[in-house]
Design an enzyme around this catalytic site. Structure first.
Site, PDB file in Angstrom:
ATOM      1  N   SER A 240       0.841  -1.197   0.000  1.00  0.00           N
ATOM      2  CA  SER A 240       0.000   0.000   0.000  1.00  0.00           C
ATOM      3  C   SER A 240       0.878   1.250   0.000  1.00  0.00           C
ATOM      4  CB  SER A 240      -0.950  -0.045   1.202  1.00  0.00           C
ATOM      5  OG  SER A 240      -1.948   0.948   1.099  1.00  0.00           O
ATOM      6  N   GLU A 366      -9.213  -3.832  -5.027  1.00  0.00           N
ATOM      7  CA  GLU A 366      -8.490  -2.821  -4.262  1.00  0.00           C
ATOM      8  C   GLU A 366      -9.385  -1.703  -3.719  1.00  0.00           C
ATOM      9  OE1 GLU A 366      -5.456  -2.916  -3.339  1.00  0.00           O
ATOM     10  OE2 GLU A 366      -4.224  -4.007  -4.788  1.00  0.00           O
ATOM     11  N   HIS A 476      -8.144  -4.872  -0.570  1.00  0.00           N
ATOM     12  CA  HIS A 476      -6.836  -4.258  -0.387  1.00  0.00           C
ATOM     13  C   HIS A 476      -6.200  -4.761   0.907  1.00  0.00           C
ATOM     14  CE1 HIS A 476      -3.813  -1.042  -0.671  1.00  0.00           C
ATOM     15  NE2 HIS A 476      -4.015  -0.802   0.611  1.00  0.00           N
TER      16      HIS A 476
END
Length: 557
Positions: A240, A366, A476
């Site tokens: 991330s 995501e 995610h």
């Protein structure tokens, strides 16, 4: 709107699993023995846990407090007295979350995520620039082991090294016969680390969080040999915001690595569609006003003198990642004219990127986790208004029309992908999730690949695991289960890559991960079920992502 009837169990169990895994490595260190290393001639005492040794909370820069607040990190002087390194240092100040008012399953997910997983990053302090090293107990100063440097994620607003102690990775590398040294560092976050304005630009202090990471990498070059590491064999790895950070180190200083690393691993992150650092002026002006610095002739210097609590409260009033504007973050890296000399995606386009081998990949869904704050957006007109005035201000009506064509309201085409009419908590939820996931995570990765393929060795993956999770799907961060915590396939690939710059094993039963090339866009896909890995092509939603990239090049954050 489809009625969601799935039980709460799978989602809650998933987040509880991440919490337990994140905490378990910390709790294991309760029964330890002492271990030592020599730094600058002084003794640093860590702990031994089984086959690994941990050295935690080592200062790598002077505390960024007082007049050093909002300044480039200053290296620590030579260590001149022995000290203990047996506990993680405090996390850097975290952005306060304002959780949207939700109902039902979305509220369960938000509560588990915000109040569960990220509680482990506390306590926090402005004096937070510490580094951690986990090494095989057998490693000596002459071992010259490859080094894996972890950069945690959290939207540049939250996170800390205490969630990821790295012992499991080092233990796994030993069992594989490919031992590595693991390193992680804290870095300044939110307004403390990513203050953005013309004042910041003129002072040359942009992207302090990235500069902290860079200083930690310099510390690795100077000291890692004492722990058995080889400073010429450093791989930087993140997820991330951590993955975005890895990508930005690859394009910083015109692509000059300064010899700080030789490879990169990016989980859900690539050079993002951000613009000039002055785009953050509105947030700077807000905290200047809220701290009483508006009347100062030098507002930046005034902010250095403001009491910590006052400054933290002012920063906390700015939008967090859970706010309505979602992934249009208030605090994040931007082009500062020094560390990042242009918009990151332009730098990629210009070829100003380190020619190092890298692994990059995404989770399939995501955008789902970041779309709960927009559940009140339920009609076509509201979606158009949200895109034009909140998510991507500056877009024209014609561009919004094109975006709507590429990402239609048909819930069967939205994210979680490949789930048909399921998971449509509102008529627009899956559509918004698709746009956010592609625009911020998937399309930037494609842009990176388009501009680097043929110039360096690349391996690409897609995680489609946990599709059973209601509303969020292969969300995610879900690939962390496969890479960081459980010692599964992706972790083994990353360890091999760190050691020999190739993730594939050489055994007869080892699954071979083929390289990516523009003419042959191979992608390793992780699946649930009896067949856990397959090789496919990274060509899905190509027109949509091409459009998003061209759009964000014109209207960066």
């Amino acid at each position: 709107m489809t009625q969601i009837k799935a039980p709460l169990g799978p989602t809650k169990m998933f987040f509880q699993l991440l919490i337990v895994l994140a905490l378990s490595t910390v709790l294991i260190s309760a029964t330890t023995a002492a271990s030592t290393v020599q730094l600058d001639g002084v003794t640093v005492t860590g702990t031994s846990v089984g086959s690994v040794q941990q050295f935690l909370g080592i200062p790598f820069a002077r505390p960024p407090v007082g007049n050093l607040r909002f300044r480039l990190p200053q290296p620590v002087p030579a260590y001149n007295r022995s000290f203990s390194a047996t506990a993680f240092g405090p996390s850097c100040p975290q952005q306060k979350f304002v959780i949207p008012v939700l109902k039902g399953l979305p509220q369960v997910i938000a509560d588990d995520l915000i109040n569960g997983i990220y509680s482990v990053v506390t306590p926090s302090s402005e004096d937070c620039l510490t580094i951690n090293v986990v090494k095989p107990a057998s490693a000596t100063t002459s071992s010259k082991l490859p080094v894996l440097v972890w950069i945690y994620g959290g939207g540049f607003e939250f996170g800390g090294t205490s969630t990821y102690d790295g012992s499991g990775i080092v233990e796994r590398s030993i069992r594989m016969g490919s031992p590595v040294v693991f390193v992680s560092m804290n870095y300044r976050l939110t307004g403390f680390g990513f203050l953005a304005s013309k004042e910041v630009k003129n002072a040359g202090i942009g992207n302090l969080g990235l500069q902290d990471q860079r200083q930690a990498l310099r510390w690795v070059q100077k000291y890692i040999a004492a722990f058995g590491g080889d400073p010429t064999k450093v791989t930087i790895w993140g997820e991330s915001a951590g993955a975005i950070s890895v990508s930005l180190h690859m394009i910083a200083n015109g692509g000059n690595t300064e010899g700080l690393f030789r490879a990169g691993v990016m989980q859900s992150g690539a050079p993002i569609p951000v613009g000039d650092i002055e785009n953050g002026q509105v947030y700077y002006d807000s905290i200047v006003a809220d701290t009483g610095c508006s009347g100062s002739a030098d507002t930046l210097q005034c902010l250095r003198t403001v009491p910590y609590g006052t400054l933290k409260a002012a920063i906390d009033k700015t939008p967090s990642i859970s706010a309505y504007q979602a992934l249009r973050l208030a605090w994040l890296p931007r082009a500062d004219g020094v560390f990042l000399t242009d918009h990151p995606q332009r730098l990629v386009q210009q070829g100003k990127i380190a020619p190092v081998p890298f692994i990059t990949g995404n989770c399939d869904d995501e955008g789902t986790l970041f779309s709960f704050s927009t559940l009140n957006v339920t009609t076509e007109s509201e979606v158009r208004d949200y895109v034009k005035n909140t998510f991507l201000p500056g877009t024209t009506d014609a561009q919004v029309d094109q975006l709507a064509t590429h990402y239609p309201a048909d819930i069967t085409q939205g994210s979680p992908f490949d789930t048909g009419i399921l998971n449509a908590v509102t008529p627009q939820f899956k559509r918004i999730a698709a746009v956010q996931g592609d625009g911020v995570f998937q399309a930037p990765r494609r842009w990176l690949l388009k501009n680097t393929s043929g110039k360096q060795d690349i391996w690409v993956y897609l995680s489609k695991r946990f599709k059973i999770l209601p509303l969020v799907g292969s969300l995610h961060g879900s690939d962390l289960v496969n890479s960081f915590f459980l010692g599964q396939e992706l972790q083994d690939y990353i360890i091999r890559f760190t050691v020999k710059l190739d993730p594939s094993g050489t055994g007869l039963l080892d699954f071979k991960w083929p390289k990516y090339a523009t003419g042959n866009p191979n992608q390793l896909i992780f699946l649930d079920g009896l067949i856990p890995q397959i090789v496919g092509k990274d060509t899905y939603r190509q027109p949509q992502m091409d459009f998003l990239t061209q759009l964000t090049l014109q209207v960066p954050v």
